[in-house]
Design a protein around this motif. Sequence first.
Motif, PDB file in Angstrom:
ATOM      1  N   LEU A  19       0.746  -1.508   0.407  1.00 29.56           N
ATOM      2  CA  LEU A  19      -0.225   0.045  -0.082  1.00 29.56           C
ATOM      3  C   LEU A  19       0.426   1.025   0.266  1.00 29.56           C
ATOM      4  CD1 LEU A  19      -3.100  -0.553   2.757  1.00 29.56           C
ATOM      5  CD2 LEU A  19      -3.263  -1.265  -0.427  1.00 29.56           C
ATOM      6  N   ALA A  20       2.407   1.390   0.808  1.00 28.79           N
ATOM      7  CA  ALA A  20       2.678   2.236   1.102  1.00 28.79           C
ATOM      8  C   ALA A  20       4.148   1.921   0.688  1.00 28.79           C
ATOM      9  CB  ALA A  20       2.765   3.443   2.043  1.00 28.79           C
ATOM     10  N   PRO A  21       5.145   1.865   0.063  1.00 21.90           N
ATOM     11  CA  PRO A  21       6.218   1.183  -0.343  1.00 21.90           C
ATOM     12  C   PRO A  21       7.676   2.436   0.618  1.00 21.90           C
ATOM     13  CG  PRO A  21       6.094   2.624  -2.791  1.00 21.90           C
ATOM     14  CD  PRO A  21       4.676   2.577  -1.395  1.00 21.90           C
ATOM     15  N   GLY A  22       8.668   1.680   1.493  1.00 21.58           N
ATOM     16  CA  GLY A  22       9.355   2.171   2.084  1.00 21.58           C
ATOM     17  C   GLY A  22      10.138   2.695   1.370  1.00 21.58           C
ATOM     18  N   GLY A  23      11.446   3.241   2.387  1.00 20.67           N
ATOM     19  CA  GLY A  23      12.609   4.470   1.865  1.00 20.67           C
ATOM     20  C   GLY A  23      11.488   5.854   1.890  1.00 20.67           C
ATOM     21  N   GLY A  24      12.464   6.514   0.366  1.00 24.48           N
ATOM     22  CA  GLY A  24      11.973   8.039   0.444  1.00 24.48           C
ATOM     23  C   GLY A  24      12.671   8.820   1.717  1.00 24.48           C
ATOM     24  N   PRO A  25      12.063   9.658   1.435  1.00 24.23           N
ATOM     25  CA  PRO A  25      13.311  11.448   2.632  1.00 24.23           C
ATOM     26  C   PRO A  25      12.598  10.728   4.006  1.00 24.23           C
ATOM     27  CG  PRO A  25      10.675  12.433   1.263  1.00 24.23           C
ATOM     28  CD  PRO A  25      10.641  10.749   0.961  1.00 24.23           C
ATOM     29  N   ASP A  26      12.026   9.633   4.286  1.00 21.99           N
ATOM     30  CA  ASP A  26      11.010  10.147   5.511  1.00 21.99           C
ATOM     31  C   ASP A  26      11.895   8.832   6.191  1.00 21.99           C
ATOM     32  OD1 ASP A  26       9.641   8.073   4.585  1.00 21.99           O
ATOM     33  OD2 ASP A  26       7.695   9.558   4.649  1.00 21.99           O
ATOM     34  N   GLY A  27      12.622   7.670   5.939  1.00 25.76           N
ATOM     35  CA  GLY A  27      13.204   6.655   5.293  1.00 25.76           C
ATOM     36  C   GLY A  27      11.571   5.500   6.319  1.00 25.76           C
ATOM     37  N   ALA A  28      10.453   6.117   5.846  1.00 23.40           N
ATOM     38  CA  ALA A  28       9.553   5.363   5.967  1.00 23.40           C
ATOM     39  C   ALA A  28       9.854   3.296   5.959  1.00 23.40           C
ATOM     40  CB  ALA A  28       7.750   5.511   5.516  1.00 23.40           C
ATOM     41  N   ALA A  29       8.947   2.113   6.079  1.00 27.65           N
ATOM     42  CA  ALA A  29       9.364   1.030   6.018  1.00 27.65           C
ATOM     43  C   ALA A  29       7.705   1.348   5.442  1.00 27.65           C
ATOM     44  CB  ALA A  29       8.797   0.263   7.039  1.00 27.65           C
ATOM     45  N   ASP A  30       7.859  -0.227   4.332  1.00 27.22           N
ATOM     46  CA  ASP A  30       6.350  -0.659   4.101  1.00 27.22           C
ATOM     47  C   ASP A  30       5.401  -1.216   5.270  1.00 27.22           C
ATOM     48  OD1 ASP A  30       8.342  -1.132   1.852  1.00 27.22           O
ATOM     49  OD2 ASP A  30       8.400  -3.220   1.277  1.00 27.22           O
ATOM     50  N   VAL A  31       4.454  -0.097   4.052  1.00 30.55           N
ATOM     51  CA  VAL A  31       2.790  -0.732   5.084  1.00 30.55           C
ATOM     52  C   VAL A  31       1.870  -1.760   3.706  1.00 30.55           C
ATOM     53  CG1 VAL A  31       0.913  -0.332   5.228  1.00 30.55           C
ATOM     54  CG2 VAL A  31       2.570   0.973   5.691  1.00 30.55           C
ATOM     55  N   ARG A  32       1.997  -3.728   3.543  1.00 33.45           N
ATOM     56  CA  ARG A  32       1.542  -4.013   2.915  1.00 33.45           C
ATOM     57  C   ARG A  32      -0.078  -4.106   3.616  1.00 33.45           C
ATOM     58  NH1 ARG A  32       6.501  -5.994   3.987  1.00 33.45           N
ATOM     59  NH2 ARG A  32       5.245  -8.348   4.898  1.00 33.45           N
ATOM     60  N   ALA A  33      -0.957  -5.379   2.641  1.00 32.62           N
ATOM     61  CA  ALA A  33      -1.789  -5.466   3.190  1.00 32.62           C
ATOM     62  C   ALA A  33      -2.524  -6.539   2.209  1.00 32.62           C
ATOM     63  CB  ALA A  33      -3.567  -4.287   3.339  1.00 32.62           C
ATOM     64  N   ARG A  34      -3.399  -7.159   3.182  1.00 29.61           N
ATOM     65  CA  ARG A  34      -4.117  -8.657   1.830  1.00 29.61           C
ATOM     66  C   ARG A  34      -5.578  -8.434   2.963  1.00 29.61           C
ATOM     67  NH1 ARG A  34      -0.726 -14.026   3.304  1.00 29.61           N
ATOM     68  NH2 ARG A  34      -2.802 -14.905   2.331  1.00 29.61           N
ATOM     69  N   THR A  35      -6.438  -9.247   2.098  1.00 32.91           N
ATOM     70  CA  THR A  35      -7.480  -9.795   2.741  1.00 32.91           C
ATOM     71  C   THR A  35      -7.865 -10.655   2.877  1.00 32.91           C
ATOM     72  OG1 THR A  35      -8.821  -7.846   2.040  1.00 32.91           O
ATOM     73  CG2 THR A  35     -10.520  -9.610   1.948  1.00 32.91           C
ATOM     74  N   LEU A  36      -8.449 -11.625   3.782  1.00 33.69           N
ATOM     75  CA  LEU A  36      -8.550 -12.975   4.417  1.00 33.69           C
ATOM     76  C   LEU A  36      -9.728 -13.464   4.574  1.00 33.69           C
ATOM     77  CD1 LEU A  36      -6.244 -13.424   7.682  1.00 33.69           C
ATOM     78  CD2 LEU A  36      -5.545 -14.168   4.982  1.00 33.69           C
ATOM     79  N   THR A  37     -10.162 -14.125   4.209  1.00 33.79           N
ATOM     80  CA  THR A  37     -11.927 -14.881   4.128  1.00 33.79           C
ATOM     81  C   THR A  37     -11.602 -16.420   4.670  1.00 33.79           C
ATOM     82  OG1 THR A  37     -11.837 -15.968   1.585  1.00 33.79           O
ATOM     83  CG2 THR A  37     -12.761 -13.888   1.873  1.00 33.79           C
ATOM     84  N   PRO A  38     -12.525 -16.930   5.246  1.00 36.52           N
ATOM     85  CA  PRO A  38     -13.016 -17.622   5.484  1.00 36.52           C
ATOM     86  C   PRO A  38     -12.691 -19.423   4.662  1.00 36.52           C
ATOM     87  CG  PRO A  38     -14.671 -16.631   6.923  1.00 36.52           C
ATOM     88  CD  PRO A  38     -14.008 -15.868   5.461  1.00 36.52           C
ATOM     89  N   ASP A  39     -13.096 -18.638   3.775  1.00 33.54           N
ATOM     90  CA  ASP A  39     -13.105 -19.785   2.454  1.00 33.54           C
ATOM     91  C   ASP A  39     -12.044 -19.991   1.706  1.00 33.54           C
ATOM     92  OD1 ASP A  39     -15.468 -20.611   2.107  1.00 33.54           O
ATOM     93  OD2 ASP A  39     -16.022 -19.327   0.590  1.00 33.54           O
ATOM     94  N   THR A  40     -10.554 -18.401   1.593  1.00 31.56           N
ATOM     95  CA  THR A  40      -9.391 -19.179   1.509  1.00 31.56           C
ATOM     96  C   THR A  40      -8.733 -19.242   1.891  1.00 31.56           C
ATOM     97  OG1 THR A  40      -9.211 -16.733   1.323  1.00 31.56           O
ATOM     98  CG2 THR A  40      -9.791 -17.077  -1.054  1.00 31.56           C
ATOM     99  N   ALA A  41      -8.856 -19.556   3.827  1.00 31.98           N
ATOM    100  CA  ALA A  41      -8.057 -19.744   4.522  1.00 31.98           C
ATOM    101  C   ALA A  41      -7.817 -21.213   4.348  1.00 31.98           C
ATOM    102  CB  ALA A  41      -8.280 -18.773   5.510  1.00 31.98           C
ATOM    103  N   LEU A  42      -9.208 -21.832   4.736  1.00 39.25           N
ATOM    104  CA  LEU A  42      -9.583 -23.253   4.654  1.00 39.25           C
ATOM    105  C   LEU A  42      -8.444 -23.612   3.325  1.00 39.25           C
ATOM    106  CD1 LEU A  42     -11.355 -25.533   5.762  1.00 39.25           C
ATOM    107  CD2 LEU A  42     -13.271 -25.387   4.523  1.00 39.25           C
ATOM    108  N   VAL A  43      -8.607 -23.839   2.316  1.00 37.03           N
ATOM    109  CA  VAL A  43      -8.067 -23.928   0.991  1.00 37.03           C
ATOM    110  C   VAL A  43      -6.325 -24.387   1.235  1.00 37.03           C
ATOM    111  CG1 VAL A  43      -7.479 -23.714  -1.427  1.00 37.03           C
ATOM    112  CG2 VAL A  43      -9.606 -23.280  -1.196  1.00 37.03           C
ATOM    113  N   GLU A  44      -6.025 -22.716   1.593  1.00 40.65           N
ATOM    114  CA  GLU A  44      -4.977 -22.997   1.982  1.00 40.65           C
ATOM    115  C   GLU A  44      -3.958 -23.684   2.902  1.00 40.65           C
ATOM    116  OE1 GLU A  44      -1.333 -19.099   3.756  1.00 40.65           O
ATOM    117  OE2 GLU A  44      -3.271 -19.061   1.964  1.00 40.65           O
TER     118      GLU A  44
END
Length: 312
Positions: A54-79
């Motif tokens: 969602l927001a890559p790290g680096g840049g002038p503020d030296g921030a780390a990455d912000v990543r995200a994902r959605t979980l659902t019961p069906d996909t969690a069960l399949v995995e």
Amino acid sequence: MAGKGGVGKTTVSAALARAAALAGRSTLIVEVEGRSGLAAMFGQGELGYDEVVLAPGGGPDGAADVRARTLTPDTALVEYLHDHGMSRVSKRLVSSGALDVVATAAPGIKDILLLGKVKQLVRDEVADLVVLDAPAAGHAITFLQSARSLVDTVSVGPINAQARDVLALLEDHRQCQVMLVTIPEETPVNEAIETAFSLEDRVGIGLGPIVVNGLYPELDGLATDDAEVEAAATAAGASLRPGEARALADAAAFRLDRMALQAEQVGRLEEGLPLPQLRLPFAFTTEIAPAQLDELAHVMLSEIEALEGLPL
């Protein structure tokens, strides 16, 4: 992150994740309800099961990455089935449409599938901080209580093992905490207090600071009398058209009432719930964009830094 619907729980989740990233900690946001608008706050499209940045790290503020994902019961069960050598079974469930039948075989199964996946993400150290944007307060209690319920009702087998793993995570207060979100109004404050005690008593989970969202900034010198408004306008070198002094006086009265209300509710929350508070300002916008999210994240950082000895 949990709270009554409409208190800005998802916005606070995004602000916390961005604040952690600004502090140099990589963050993964896990969304379980879908269609929350979380990605739009970072200027991105809809989330899916696959992890996105969602927001890559680096840049002038030296921030780390912000990543995200959605979980659902069906996909969690399949995995889960795939990871345990049952790929053929998972494919048949998908092709036959029987996933929902399996995922509802026992009360709490759907919730434990989601929490089990979160447990795996934490165990695998996919990020320095995992932020779970949990369901609204009413469902959040049953959602987090699912592990305890399944341990009590299913005595053996993989479901029991999964539930015990999740319960171990929830009861580890150094690794897992719930941050409740509320706004300075009577009903949300009441529900936040009730939810906090329910989570401690029924789930045994640790509570982090409570976030009071949507606070109007305090303003001095507000005039509620027409003559005072006109005098202030003259002193500032401005001229008012007919009726504007009254409108401004009414706006000032509304703001004063709002500030008094929020001060009363924040005080009541302090008395009813002995938790540190993180206070975020009201965002005067219909949609949170990256610029507004960064403002909230910086306020969040300042509030956290003011709480000595508490982890981010």
